[in-house]
Design a protein around this motif. Structure first.
Motif, PDB file in Angstrom:
ATOM      1  N   THR A  53       0.814  -1.223   0.000  1.00  0.00           N
ATOM      2  CA  THR A  53       0.000   0.000   0.000  1.00  0.00           C
ATOM      3  C   THR A  53       0.844   1.268   0.000  1.00  0.00           C
ATOM      4  O   THR A  53       0.303   2.372  -0.058  1.00  0.00           O
ATOM      5  N   SER A  54       2.166   1.128   0.069  1.00  0.00           N
ATOM      6  CA  SER A  54       3.007   2.320  -0.059  1.00  0.00           C
ATOM      7  C   SER A  54       4.370   1.952  -0.604  1.00  0.00           C
ATOM      8  O   SER A  54       4.872   0.836  -0.402  1.00  0.00           O
ATOM      9  N   VAL A  55       4.972   2.916  -1.309  1.00  0.00           N
ATOM     10  CA  VAL A  55       6.313   2.782  -1.860  1.00  0.00           C
ATOM     11  C   VAL A  55       7.077   4.041  -1.461  1.00  0.00           C
ATOM     12  O   VAL A  55       6.663   5.160  -1.782  1.00  0.00           O
ATOM     13  N   GLY A  56       8.151   3.863  -0.719  1.00  0.00           N
ATOM     14  CA  GLY A  56       8.912   5.003  -0.253  1.00  0.00           C
ATOM     15  C   GLY A  56       8.099   5.956   0.588  1.00  0.00           C
ATOM     16  O   GLY A  56       8.334   7.172   0.576  1.00  0.00           O
ATOM     17  N   GLY A  57       7.115   5.415   1.308  1.00  0.00           N
ATOM     18  CA  GLY A  57       6.261   6.226   2.158  1.00  0.00           C
ATOM     19  C   GLY A  57       5.134   6.931   1.441  1.00  0.00           C
ATOM     20  O   GLY A  57       4.347   7.656   2.062  1.00  0.00           O
ATOM     21  N   ILE A  58       4.988   6.704   0.132  1.00  0.00           N
ATOM     22  CA  ILE A  58       3.928   7.327  -0.665  1.00  0.00           C
ATOM     23  C   ILE A  58       2.894   6.272  -1.029  1.00  0.00           C
ATOM     24  O   ILE A  58       3.241   5.152  -1.417  1.00  0.00           O
ATOM     25  N   SER A  59       1.621   6.607  -0.930  1.00  0.00           N
ATOM     26  CA  SER A  59       0.550   5.645  -1.176  1.00  0.00           C
ATOM     27  C   SER A  59       0.587   5.111  -2.611  1.00  0.00           C
ATOM     28  O   SER A  59       0.586   5.871  -3.573  1.00  0.00           O
ATOM     29  N   ARG A  60       0.636   3.789  -2.699  1.00  0.00           N
ATOM     30  CA  ARG A  60       0.540   3.090  -3.981  1.00  0.00           C
ATOM     31  C   ARG A  60      -0.086   1.735  -3.700  1.00  0.00           C
ATOM     32  O   ARG A  60       0.497   0.911  -2.991  1.00  0.00           O
ATOM     33  N   ASP A  69      16.699   4.316 -10.874  1.00  0.00           N
ATOM     34  CA  ASP A  69      17.477   4.401  -9.633  1.00  0.00           C
ATOM     35  C   ASP A  69      16.713   3.891  -8.416  1.00  0.00           C
ATOM     36  O   ASP A  69      17.225   3.909  -7.298  1.00  0.00           O
ATOM     37  N   GLY A  70      15.460   3.416  -8.616  1.00  0.00           N
ATOM     38  CA  GLY A  70      14.659   2.871  -7.528  1.00  0.00           C
ATOM     39  C   GLY A  70      13.696   3.861  -6.909  1.00  0.00           C
ATOM     40  O   GLY A  70      12.863   3.486  -6.080  1.00  0.00           O
ATOM     41  N   SER A  71      13.776   5.124  -7.290  1.00  0.00           N
ATOM     42  CA  SER A  71      12.827   6.116  -6.776  1.00  0.00           C
ATOM     43  C   SER A  71      11.471   5.928  -7.445  1.00  0.00           C
ATOM     44  O   SER A  71      11.365   5.379  -8.556  1.00  0.00           O
ATOM     45  N   LEU A  72      10.429   6.378  -6.779  1.00  0.00           N
ATOM     46  CA  LEU A  72       9.073   6.201  -7.278  1.00  0.00           C
ATOM     47  C   LEU A  72       8.796   7.117  -8.468  1.00  0.00           C
ATOM     48  O   LEU A  72       9.100   8.313  -8.429  1.00  0.00           O
ATOM     49  N   ASP A  73       8.192   6.554  -9.518  1.00  0.00           N
ATOM     50  CA  ASP A  73       7.678   7.360 -10.625  1.00  0.00           C
ATOM     51  C   ASP A  73       6.320   7.902 -10.172  1.00  0.00           C
ATOM     52  O   ASP A  73       5.304   7.213 -10.219  1.00  0.00           O
ATOM     53  N   LYS A  74       6.299   9.137  -9.723  1.00  0.00           N
ATOM     54  CA  LYS A  74       5.107   9.702  -9.088  1.00  0.00           C
ATOM     55  C   LYS A  74       3.957   9.942 -10.074  1.00  0.00           C
ATOM     56  O   LYS A  74       2.809  10.084  -9.659  1.00  0.00           O
ATOM     57  N   ALA A  75       4.257   9.964 -11.369  1.00  0.00           N
ATOM     58  CA  ALA A  75       3.207  10.196 -12.363  1.00  0.00           C
ATOM     59  C   ALA A  75       2.388   8.941 -12.662  1.00  0.00           C
ATOM     60  O   ALA A  75       1.337   9.029 -13.307  1.00  0.00           O
ATOM     61  N   PHE A  76       2.844   7.786 -12.170  1.00  0.00           N
ATOM     62  CA  PHE A  76       2.209   6.500 -12.497  1.00  0.00           C
ATOM     63  C   PHE A  76       1.497   5.971 -11.264  1.00  0.00           C
ATOM     64  O   PHE A  76       2.139   5.652 -10.264  1.00  0.00           O
ATOM     65  N   ASN A  77       0.160   5.888 -11.305  1.00  0.00           N
ATOM     66  CA  ASN A  77      -0.579   5.438 -10.123  1.00  0.00           C
ATOM     67  C   ASN A  77      -1.900   4.774 -10.504  1.00  0.00           C
ATOM     68  O   ASN A  77      -2.980   5.328 -10.330  1.00  0.00           O
ATOM     69  N   PRO A  78      -1.851   3.535 -11.028  1.00  0.00           N
ATOM     70  CA  PRO A  78      -3.081   2.857 -11.448  1.00  0.00           C
ATOM     71  C   PRO A  78      -4.054   2.531 -10.319  1.00  0.00           C
ATOM     72  O   PRO A  78      -5.264   2.446 -10.545  1.00  0.00           O
TER      73      PRO A  78
END
Length: 267
Positions: A53-60, A69-78
């Motif tokens: 339910t989260s990736v890097g502390g951000i809801s996903r 580099d392993g950081s979240l692609d914030k524009a992608f959120n299905p």
């Protein structure tokens, strides 16, 4: 990480001859739940599916995309409302996802959906499975093989294995008919299809937990390894030999605990 995914990693490492794996200290997406499937896009971005339910502390919810580099692609959120167990990237960059969700991206989709490259739902693709999808493979012609616990696709009877056309409609000519759950599908270079799971017959013919189909979905009569327990994963070597794993203790009556290799003919 579940047993099937751990086995996949171990098999991959053994096949390419890696004797020691080291953690990349720069890569740390920090996902708070199980990851069942990864896929790498042509641009090296990484798709991740599971029950988190989260990736890097951000809801996903259950699906995300990482930058190289392993950081979240914030524009992608299905935003799937259930498990994403399978991810496959098509040659056109669209993304097929499957599992046991009933909605994704605010659209109703039963267990399988296709996303555009930006993560929005492809409205033209809606196979509508009535049960969970455990495995998926895309053929060279773009058709999509799916296996799981479902018994209908778009209201048409298909017991636990089916093939979809590129547009998501059912391939009406393909109907192997497994009597129990299919856990794994692998397409060989010659187009033949390996399937594993809990089944004990395919199309009414006895096959204990592992079978091979011709490209048209008919059962290959000469291939009958006969596993004593379920088969959950495959890896095909360049010489055509088949490595597979699961929870069996014998293959064809010969002791083999949970991992075995077959010759190309199934012996």
């Amino acid at each position: 990480m579940n047993t099937r995914n751990l086995l996949s990693i171990l098999l991959a490492l053994s096949l390419v001859g890696i004797s020691q794996a080291q953690v990349d200290s720069t890569f740390d997406p920090n996902i708070n739940g199980s990851v069942f499937r990864n896929a790498v896009q042509a641009d090296s971005k990484i798709l991740v599916g599971g029950t988190f339910t989260s990736v890097g502390g951000i809801s996903r919810n259950s699906i995300s995309r990482l930058n190289p580099d392993g950081s979240l692609d914030k524009a992608f959120n299905p935003n799937a409302n259930g498990t994403v167990a399978n991810i496959a990237v098509q040659t056109d960059g669209k993304i097929v996802v499957a599992g046991d969700f009933t909605s994704i991206g605010d659209s109703l989709r039963n267990c399988i959906a296709r996303l555009n490259a930006d993560g929005t739902v492809d409205s033209s693709f809606n196979p509508d499975a009535d049960g969970g999808i455990n495995c998926m493979a895309i053929q060279a012609d773009g058709k999509i093989l799916i296996g799981g616990s479902f018994t209908t696709i778009a209201g048409v009877t298909r017991n636990r294995i089916a093939r979809l056309n590129v547009d998501g409609t059912l391939d009406g000519d393909f109907n192997p008919n497994a009597d129990n759950t299919v856990l794994s599908i692998s397409v060989q270079s010659d187009g033949r299809i390996l399937i594993g799971g809990f089944f004990t017959n395919i199309g009414g013919v006895p096959r204990n937990r592992i079978a091979r189909l011709s490209a048209d979905g008919s059962l290959e009569s000469s291939f009958n390894p006969d596993a004593s327990g379920h088969v959950s994963n495959f890896a095909v070597q360049v010489d055509g030999k088949i490595i597979f794993g699961g929870n069996f203790s014998t293959i064809g009556g010969v002791a083999r605990n949970r991992i075995a290799r077959l010759n190309a003919d199934g012996s």
